[in-house]
Write a protein that holds these residues in place. Structure first.
Motif, mmCIF file in Angstrom:
data_model
loop_
_atom_site.group_PDB
_atom_site.id
_atom_site.type_symbol
_atom_site.label_atom_id
_atom_site.label_comp_id
_atom_site.label_asym_id
_atom_site.label_seq_id
_atom_site.Cartn_x
_atom_site.Cartn_y
_atom_site.Cartn_z
ATOM 1 N N LEU A 43 -19.022 23.088 3.958
ATOM 2 C CA LEU A 43 -19.741 22.718 2.732
ATOM 3 C C LEU A 43 -18.792 22.537 1.548
ATOM 4 N N THR A 44 -17.807 23.437 1.423
ATOM 5 C CA THR A 44 -16.893 23.337 0.288
ATOM 6 C C THR A 44 -16.047 22.073 0.393
ATOM 7 N N ILE A 45 -15.525 21.816 1.604
ATOM 8 C CA ILE A 45 -14.708 20.615 1.786
ATOM 9 C C ILE A 45 -15.573 19.373 1.603
ATOM 10 N N LEU A 46 -16.794 19.447 2.099
ATOM 11 C CA LEU A 46 -17.714 18.319 1.934
ATOM 12 C C LEU A 46 -17.950 18.026 0.455
ATOM 13 N N ALA A 47 -18.253 19.091 -0.308
ATOM 14 C CA ALA A 47 -18.533 18.899 -1.735
ATOM 15 C C ALA A 47 -17.317 18.288 -2.424
ATOM 16 N N ASP A 48 -16.122 18.768 -2.065
ATOM 17 C CA ASP A 48 -14.905 18.240 -2.663
ATOM 18 C C ASP A 48 -14.640 16.811 -2.235
ATOM 19 N N GLY A 49 -14.844 16.558 -0.944
ATOM 20 C CA GLY A 49 -14.651 15.206 -0.422
ATOM 21 C C GLY A 49 -15.571 14.224 -1.115
ATOM 22 N N ILE A 50 -16.817 14.667 -1.340
ATOM 23 C CA ILE A 50 -17.776 13.779 -1.998
ATOM 24 C C ILE A 50 -17.317 13.485 -3.427
ATOM 25 N N THR A 51 -16.817 14.536 -4.103
ATOM 26 C CA THR A 51 -16.323 14.320 -5.468
ATOM 27 C C THR A 51 -15.232 13.253 -5.480
ATOM 28 N N GLU A 52 -14.291 13.378 -4.532
ATOM 29 C CA GLU A 52 -13.189 12.414 -4.457
ATOM 30 C C GLU A 52 -13.722 11.014 -4.160
ATOM 31 N N LEU A 53 -14.632 10.969 -3.199
ATOM 32 C CA LEU A 53 -15.187 9.683 -2.770
ATOM 33 C C LEU A 53 -15.896 8.996 -3.927
ATOM 34 N N VAL A 54 -16.713 9.776 -4.623
ATOM 35 C CA VAL A 54 -17.472 9.225 -5.739
ATOM 36 C C VAL A 54 -16.517 8.721 -6.821
ATOM 37 N N ALA A 55 -15.442 9.496 -7.059
ATOM 38 C CA ALA A 55 -14.457 9.081 -8.060
ATOM 39 C C ALA A 55 -13.764 7.801 -7.615
ATOM 40 N N ALA A 56 -13.429 7.726 -6.308
ATOM 41 C CA ALA A 56 -12.737 6.547 -5.791
ATOM 42 C C ALA A 56 -13.616 5.305 -5.881
ATOM 43 N N MET A 57 -14.922 5.524 -5.725
ATOM 44 C CA MET A 57 -15.832 4.378 -5.795
ATOM 45 C C MET A 57 -16.193 4.032 -7.234
ATOM 46 N N GLY A 58 -15.714 4.828 -8.167
ATOM 47 C CA GLY A 58 -15.994 4.559 -9.571
ATOM 48 C C GLY A 58 -17.440 4.803 -9.952
ATOM 49 N N LEU A 59 -18.071 5.765 -9.275
ATOM 50 C CA LEU A 59 -19.503 6.015 -9.507
ATOM 51 C C LEU A 59 -19.736 7.324 -10.251
ATOM 52 N N GLU A 60 -18.897 7.614 -11.244
ATOM 53 C CA GLU A 60 -18.980 8.960 -11.799
ATOM 54 C C GLU A 60 -20.125 9.155 -12.786
ATOM 55 N N ILE A 61 -21.321 9.043 -12.279
ATOM 56 C CA ILE A 61 -22.509 9.354 -13.083
ATOM 57 C C ILE A 61 -22.915 10.771 -12.697
ATOM 58 N N PRO A 62 -23.368 11.588 -13.640
ATOM 59 C CA PRO A 62 -23.803 12.929 -13.241
ATOM 60 C C PRO A 62 -24.931 12.836 -12.213
ATOM 61 N N GLY A 63 -24.810 13.636 -11.173
ATOM 62 C CA GLY A 63 -25.879 13.676 -10.178
ATOM 63 C C GLY A 63 -25.541 12.974 -8.875
ATOM 64 N N VAL A 64 -24.658 11.975 -8.925
ATOM 65 C CA VAL A 64 -24.354 11.199 -7.714
ATOM 66 C C VAL A 64 -23.863 12.114 -6.602
ATOM 67 N N LYS A 65 -22.930 12.983 -6.978
ATOM 68 C CA LYS A 65 -22.305 13.879 -6.020
ATOM 69 C C LYS A 65 -23.354 14.733 -5.306
ATOM 70 N N GLN A 66 -24.249 15.313 -6.105
ATOM 71 C CA GLN A 66 -25.244 16.210 -5.520
ATOM 72 C C GLN A 66 -26.240 15.464 -4.647
ATOM 73 N N VAL A 67 -26.493 14.185 -4.989
ATOM 74 C CA VAL A 67 -27.407 13.415 -4.150
ATOM 75 C C VAL A 67 -26.792 13.213 -2.773
ATOM 76 N N PHE A 68 -25.508 12.839 -2.725
ATOM 77 C CA PHE A 68 -24.791 12.730 -1.452
ATOM 78 C C PHE A 68 -24.878 14.035 -0.674
ATOM 79 N N TYR A 69 -24.595 15.106 -1.392
ATOM 80 C CA TYR A 69 -24.593 16.439 -0.818
ATOM 81 C C TYR A 69 -25.953 16.752 -0.199
ATOM 82 N N GLY A 70 -26.996 16.453 -0.960
ATOM 83 C CA GLY A 70 -28.358 16.694 -0.473
ATOM 84 C C GLY A 70 -28.652 15.898 0.783
ATOM 85 N N VAL A 71 -28.188 14.642 0.810
ATOM 86 C CA VAL A 71 -28.454 13.798 1.977
ATOM 87 C C VAL A 71 -27.750 14.366 3.210
#
Lengths: 336, 289
Positions: A279-307
């Protein structure tokens, strides 16, 4: 190994794997940068809290959704003693353990005496955690909702007596806590209490019919789990140096604690560790991924996480570890 | 403290409490039949509130008219949520169901955060500022309309479960799952129907609530907890209990806000919950199982 109930330490491959893992973890601070070390600390922290929660739910079948209560009270107890009276955390921790164990026992006593179980018990634990959160929001002695802060020392200091030091010190502290919790839980599972708990978990009425005093053993599970969780609070207070009731007692903290063991494999010894890592690596990976995709809106990360969470719950109902253990040809270390 | 101030606060508490009650009614109906605790209940409520805000901003649609499209959309959504996601989890252990709905809740609350951001939104209609005066006691028009609508919706729901064929079939499912299957009821369809109805209740409650408070995404988890407190106090699975619990919590929040401090108001609710769980765990109007 004869009985499937004691596969863990009888299994040579498991022991070999465990020792290799331990060696890697001991050497880790020398191998990685400070960012990865901070992630590792987080993983160990959640592995520890997950292990503590697992005693109550995974072993004994009592679903607590309010474990943030013990983290928070443990953290505030040592922090207040340290800040107001300069009492070392190694002394304060005993008071934290006593207070949290008593709280756990009171909640357990009230619930089990009045025959509250399942969903109702879970909601009762939430209620106590929320009640305490709002209480601390108005508790001026420890800063109320404005937060309570420990003085941050420079990174060079190493004061083990007062738990002031570098992330490396906290890493080894967390590692020691995790290792101790692992060994303790492995022992618990194979003790008399462990077998009684599993009997209660699988069928409480049948356990009672066999003459097990279910009230007493459930109380023991709650007591041990809350005592263990309070130590996580001590770690939290001195690692983060700031405490806010809104954060530490929040129900989402309780959910974070229980995600690891559920994802990893509830009732198993490796489940909480594996779940915390995933879970920790996943949460971090998602943060990186979201940043790489240029999608840094609040909430995006947690939506991925939830899915991802949704998919894991849907397709791996018993968690990752039981499936993985079978693939690796290891015992499950669960007593199942 | 002047007595009429206390009266005003209590009345506002009762009226808000009826809307709370309708929200909790949705949770209670779902739990009573499907035996799944909807941990995404408050999040669904906030989605309905945002839907009302959007409909109002786009077409000046009055929140009381937004009820109809919102309830319909939520009914369909709830039906599909149950029939696709939750039905396979019916036989799974509680913690597994809990995780599923927590995941749904996380997606919902953060989806709202992505779309609308963290700032508070509201609707502004004329009657929010108007009130009737009865001596020294004020009745906010918006609050009175909202409470009346909540009561009417609850009454319609009571009638549905009491008199209609699908309502009776759903009650049969709740009373005896196996028996319902034996007499040929399509239990999975009825479960989905129930979740749809529970969701529609939340939608109506959300449309009404947006007249009384501003909406932010973080309200979701808070409303989930509030709905739990209300149904446990009233009695999980009891429809009248949900309304009674709503009113009790509405009043206790309002009075606690007046006498203690507004930020401590839910402490009283949680204390009430703990007392009820300990001394009457089936809730005030619940039946002993």
């Amino acid at each position: 190994m004869s009985a499937p109930a004691s596969p863990l330490f009888a299994d040579r491959r498991a022991i070999g794997l465990l020792l290799a893992l331990l060696a890697l973890l001991l050497a880790l601070p020398a191998l990685v940068n400070s960012y990865i070390l901070s992630v590792a600390i987080l993983i160990l922290y959640f592995a520890y809290t997950g292990q503590a929660w697992n005693v109550m739910m995974g072993f004994c079948g009592q679903l607590s959704l309010g474990h943030s209560l013990y983290v928070g009270v443990g953290a505030y107890t040592v922090a207040a003693l340290f800040v107001h009276y300069q009492i070392s955390p190694w002394v304060g921790v005993w008071l934290a353990v006593v207070i949290c164990t008593l709280m756990g026992l009171v909640i357990g006593f009230l619930a089990f005496r009045f025959g509250i179980g399942g969903t109702y018990f879970a909601l009762l634990t939430i209620a106590f955690a929320e009640f305490t959160r709002i209480g601390f929001d108005h508790f001026d002695w420890v800063g109320s909702s404005g937060g309570f802060f420990l003085k941050v020392e420079s990174h060079g200091t190493l004061d083990l007596l007062n738990l002031r030091g570098s992330p490396t010190m906290f890493y080894y502290l967390a590692l020691a806590m995790c290792a101790a919790a692992f060994v303790f839980c492995a022992w618990l599972l194979k003790s008399r209490a462990g077998y009684y708990w599993q009997a209660i978990r699988e069928n409480e009425e049948a356990a009672q019919a066999l003459g097990i005093n279910t009230f007493r053993w459930k109380m023991l599970a709650v007591g041990i789990s809350s005592a263990m969780t309070s130590l996580a609070g001590v770690f939290f207070a001195f690692y983060y140096n700031n405490l806010f009731p809104e954060q530490i007692f929040n129900i989402s903290r309780s959910i974070e604690i229980i995600l690891g063991p559920i994802i990893g494999g509830i009732g198993t010894l490796f489940g909480p560790i594996l779940g915390a890592a995933v879970l920790t690596i996943l949460a971090d990976g998602i943060t990186e991924l979201v940043a790489a995709m240029g999608l840094e809106i609040p909430g995006v990360k947690q939506v991925f996480y939830g899915v991802v969470l949704l998919l894991v719950v849907m397709f791996l109902p018993h968690g990752i570890w039981p499936t993985l253990a079978r693939k690796l040809g290891l015992g499950q270390g669960s007593g199942k | 403290m002047p007595i009429d101030l206390i009266f005003n606060v209590v009345i506002a508490g009762v009226l808000t409490g009826l809307v709370y009650g309708l929200m909790a009614l949705g949770l209670s109906v779902i739990f009573g039949v499907v035996r799944v605790v909807n941990f995404a209940h408050g999040e669904m409520m906030t989605i309905a509130m945002y839907a009302t805000v959007v409909l109002f901003a786009a077409w000046k649609l009055d929140p009381f008219l937004a009820i109809f499209p919102a309830a319909l959309a939520f009914f369909v959504f709830g039906y599909f949520l149950q029939s696709t996601l939750i039905n396979p989890f019916i036989t799974r252990p509680e913690h597994s169901q809990f995780m599923l709905l927590v995941a749904v809740a996380i997606i919902m609350v953060n989806g709202l955060l992505m779309i609308f951001g963290p700032t508070a939104r509201n609707v502004q209609v004329d009657y929010q500022l108007e009130s009737w005066e009865l001596g020294k006691i004020l009745f906010d028009k918006a609050r009175v309309y909202a409470a009346l609508t909540a009561m009417a919706t609850s009454a319609a729901l009571f009638a549905f479960f009491k008199f209609s064929r699908p309502g009776k079939a759903i009650r049969a499912c709740a009373d005896n799952h196996l028996g319902a299957k034996v007499v040929g009821l399509n239990v999975k369809h009825l479960y989905a129907l129930t979740f749809g109805i529970g969701s529609a209740c939340v939608a109506v409650a959300g449309c009404l609530m947006v007249l009384l408070v501003d909406v932010t995404p973080v309200l979701g988890p808070a409303y989930t907890l509030l709905a739990f407190v209300i149904v446990i106090v009233g009695g999980l699975g009891s429809m009248g209990g949900a309304l009674l619990g709503g009113v009790l919590i509405g009043v206790s929040e309002a009075v606690a806000g007046l006498f203690i401090t507004p930020s401590a108001k839910s402490m009283v609710s949680f204390a009430l919950l703990i007392l009820v769980l300990l001394f009457r765990p089936q809730g005030l109007l619940g039946r002993k199982s």
